[in-house]
Write an enzyme that holds these catalytic residues in place. Structure first.
Site, PDB file in Angstrom:
ATOM      1  N   GLU A   1      -4.663   1.057   0.373  1.00  0.00           N
ATOM      2  CA  GLU A   1      -4.124   0.061  -0.568  1.00  0.00           C
ATOM      3  C   GLU A   1      -4.941  -0.093  -1.851  1.00  0.00           C
ATOM      4  O   GLU A   1      -5.430  -1.174  -2.162  1.00  0.00           O
ATOM      5  CB  GLU A   1      -3.996  -1.299   0.126  1.00  0.00           C
ATOM      6  CG  GLU A   1      -3.089  -1.288   1.336  1.00  0.00           C
ATOM      7  CD  GLU A   1      -3.058  -2.621   2.077  1.00  0.00           C
ATOM      8  OE1 GLU A   1      -3.744  -3.564   1.636  1.00  0.00           O
ATOM      9  OE2 GLU A   1      -2.356  -2.711   3.096  1.00  0.00           O
TER      10      GLU A   1
ATOM     11  N   GLU B   1       2.795   1.795   9.683  1.00  0.00           N
ATOM     12  CA  GLU B   1       2.753   0.371  10.058  1.00  0.00           C
ATOM     13  C   GLU B   1       4.170  -0.212  10.052  1.00  0.00           C
ATOM     14  O   GLU B   1       4.446  -1.214   9.404  1.00  0.00           O
ATOM     15  CB  GLU B   1       1.848  -0.416   9.098  1.00  0.00           C
ATOM     16  CG  GLU B   1       0.434   0.123   9.003  1.00  0.00           C
ATOM     17  CD  GLU B   1      -0.455  -0.675   8.062  1.00  0.00           C
ATOM     18  OE1 GLU B   1      -0.141  -1.862   7.802  1.00  0.00           O
ATOM     19  OE2 GLU B   1      -1.462  -0.115   7.587  1.00  0.00           O
TER      20      GLU B   1
END
Length: 647
Positions: A150, A255
């Site tokens: 991220e 995820e």
């Protein structure tokens, strides 16, 4: 038929698991029955590898090579090794869940940030240590690592302590170190969320993947795939999947969940359809050679375990299974993308009831919570730990034995305040103390608040405390009034000096009384407050038994040095700091009479009393009290004082 069998030959199907899953036998049997890969949801993120105690104790020794701990990761690795189920490693480098002290000189947040060269050495040695431990002790168990997580946000590289200390090339450096120390068979991934957004897809390709590919450092792209029921349009998701697939040798869905707050049958049908559409897109890209998808990982096993309920602040039903490992319609719709419908057998979990029962891992939760704290060294052998909520320059400091996780501090942080929640010395995870400060405990606590403010370079601040935390506030108002803009005092007393010196907490721990008086009146027709009280009770029940060194502490009652009520009131009359007293009519500890006595003595005080409330009003009425505190602090910031009492 199970998921791992249905998709065999195409890609691994995995799930994220937590320590609660790991300690629940039925969950782990279910994992092995349905999946052939798993990811550790939290316990292999940086904060769980960094040994705070050792690094704080010997910062010079570990300055360039941080001491690591593996007690959080080892139980998962042991399970994987014993049961021959491969793991994804998640995650080596992240802006989140990496403690600030790791970026600071001498691992002390009071000393400022370390320089680039120091941080690069720490980064390399941290990655080397984690990979070496896993590969030497558990060879072949971890088949892929999310090296960096991220880094793209708001149109550019995310501003973080990594970019502040190293620069944006920390991404390249992390992959260089990971490639240097990894086993040959381990694949390296960049992982990110909202990769279906066109702007983010393009930035990831140009600023992350292409530079890494040019150096031969990355094997694959991790698409987190946290979706919602109506967002995104899956055509955009398909474009991203194929765009990444055209660049890297592997794509993994890392995820996966679909937030759904509606548990109705109609909504479960829609969830099933959305999962079916998503898997059809993934399989089509795989079969056409447009994206080599090698693993799909759901973000936990069961709806009840999902992070989304807390994150979205509403109950979520985002996965394929629920309850006692029962399959939802979405499970069958996913299977139907690869197996004819008439060949799919109904999933029947047959785990005995006792396998769903496991005692909560108290010590694990205690240690985990301690890792979420910041730590400051304030004097020889004394470190104070604090939680930091919010940001900005308008500070609220609060000091107590412990903090409720969804209280006024967190609420005020969401309203724009920068809140520092300090755990008092002598109480875990701050340093234990051997010395008995006698009647000076509250003075010591108040002095510690000032020391933390000094270390963090905070000038003036608001102070907020409840019960004994408000007791710290009274001493702070007398010891360092020039530092405090205003005092938000919840159920603050102070106690009558005619009642003795021992704290209620110590009276219970010492067995002088079996239990404190009822702190709160019964609730009539207020389900929200009842739910909150139940949650608070459950939170308290999850706390482990206090350390004997904590039990031995009797910090007494505040302002005991004044001996008489008359002298106490004289002292209160000298406090010029604007004060807001928030109290409850039915409080048996800080009674209305005591608070009215205090309000009458204070020169600049506003007081509000609530009926049908008791000593735990600060967690009973979080929103109401936070709103009043916000109004008070804004008035103090504007006028410098409070003009009216409200009794």
């Amino acid at each position: 038929m199970d998921l791992k069998t249905a998709f065999a030959g195409r890609f691994k199907v995995g799930a994220a698991i937590s320590r609660m899953n790991l300690s629940t036998p039925a969950n782990m049997k279910f994992l092995m029955d349905q999946f052939n890969s798993f990811t550790v949801e939290n316990d292999m993120k940086p904060m769980f590898f960094l040994d705070s105690e050792a690094n704080f104790k010997e910062p010079e020794k570990y300055n360039l090579a941080p001491k690591l701990r593996f007690d959080f990761a080892s139980p998962y690795l042991d399970f994987a090794k014993e049961h021959h189920i491969p793991m994804r490693g998640h995650t080596l480098v992240w802006h989140n869940q990496t403690p600030k002290w790791f970026f600071c000189r001498n691992y002390d947040e009071g000393e400022g940030l370390a320089d680039r060269d120091t941080m690069l050495k720490r980064l390399e040695n941290y990655i080397r240590g984690v990979l070496t431990f896993a590969q030497e002790n558990y060879p072949g168990v971890i088949y892929a690592w999310d090296v960096v997580n991220e880094v793209i946000d708001e149109g550019d590289f995310r501003k973080s302590l990594w970019t502040e200390t190293v620069g944006t090339d920390f991404v390249i450096k992390a992959f260089e170190f990971a490639k240097k120390y990894k086993a040959p068979e381990v694949k390296l991934f960049y992982n990110d969320y909202d990769t279906f957004e066109p702007w983010k897809r393009d930035l990831i390709i140009e600023k992350v993947l292409k530079p890494l590919l040019a150096e031969g450092l990355v094997d694959g792209m991790g698409m987190q795939t946290h979706l919602q029921m109506d967002n995104p349009d899956l055509s955009e998701y398909e474009i991203s999947l194929r765009s990444f697939g055209a660049l890297v040798s592997e794509v993994q869905i890392t995820e996966l969940d679909i937030h759904n707050a509606d548990a109705s049958e109609e909504s479960m049908d829609r969830l099933a359809d959305r999962y079916k559409e998503l898997f059809t897109i993934i399989l089509k890209a795989k079969d056409e050679g447009k994206a080599n998808v090698t693993a799909v990982t759901f973000w936990n096993l069961l709806d009840e375990n999902s992070w989304l309920t807390n994150f979205r602040k509403e109950r979520s039903h985002p996965l394929l299974f629920e309850g006692k490992c029962c399959a939802k319609k979405a499970y069958y719709s996913v299977l139907e993308t690869v197996v004819p419908k008439d060949q799919i057998e109904k999933w029947k979990p047959e785990y005995p009831d006792q396998d769903y029962q496991s005692p909560p891992p108290f010590e694990y939760f205690k240690t985990m919570r301690s890792l979420m704290y910041h730590r400051i060294h304030i004097e020889p052998h004394i470190d104070l730990c604090f939680e930091e909520c919010g940001s900005g320059d308008n500070y609220i400091l609060s000091a107590q034995v412990g903090f409720y996780p969804f209280g006024m501090q967190q609420k005020l942080a969401s309203m724009g305040y920068h809140v520092i929640c300090i755990t008092l010395r002598g109480f875990y995870p701050s340093s234990y103390v051997e010395e008995d400060y006698g009647d000076r405990w509250y003075d010591v606590f108040a002095e510690d608040v000032v020391k933390v403010a000094d270390k963090l370079h905070i000038g003036k601040f608001f102070y907020m405390g409840a019960s004994h935390g408000a007791g710290v506030g009274w001493h702070l108002m007398l010891l360092a009034p020039s530092r405090v803009k205003g005092f938000v005092a919840c159920v603050p007393g102070p106690h009558s000096l005619a009642e003795g010196s021992m704290s209620m907490r110590q009276m219970v721990l010492s067995g002088i009384i079996k239990e404190p008086p009822p702190m709160d009146p019964p609730i009539d027709n207020d389900p929200r407050r009842e739910k909150r009280r139940n949650f608070r009770s459950a939170h308290i029940a999850m706390n482990p038994e206090p350390d004997p060194r904590e039990k031995a502490i009797d910090y007494g009652r505040p302002l005991l040095k004044f001996k008489t009520e008359e002298k106490l009131c004289e002292a209160l009359r000298t406090i010029e700091v604007p004060t807001l007293i928030l109290g409850a009519i039915d409080d048996p500890i800080s009674t209305p009479e005591l608070m009215i006595r205090s309000a009458k003595a204070l020169p600049h005080c506003k007081m509000i009393l609530y009926s049908n409330c008791g000593h735990n009003i600060d967690t009973d009425l979080v929103e109401e009290l936070s709103s009043e505190a916000d109004r008070f602090m804004k008035q103090v910031d504007h006028d410098g004082r409070v003009y009216a009492w409200d009794i």
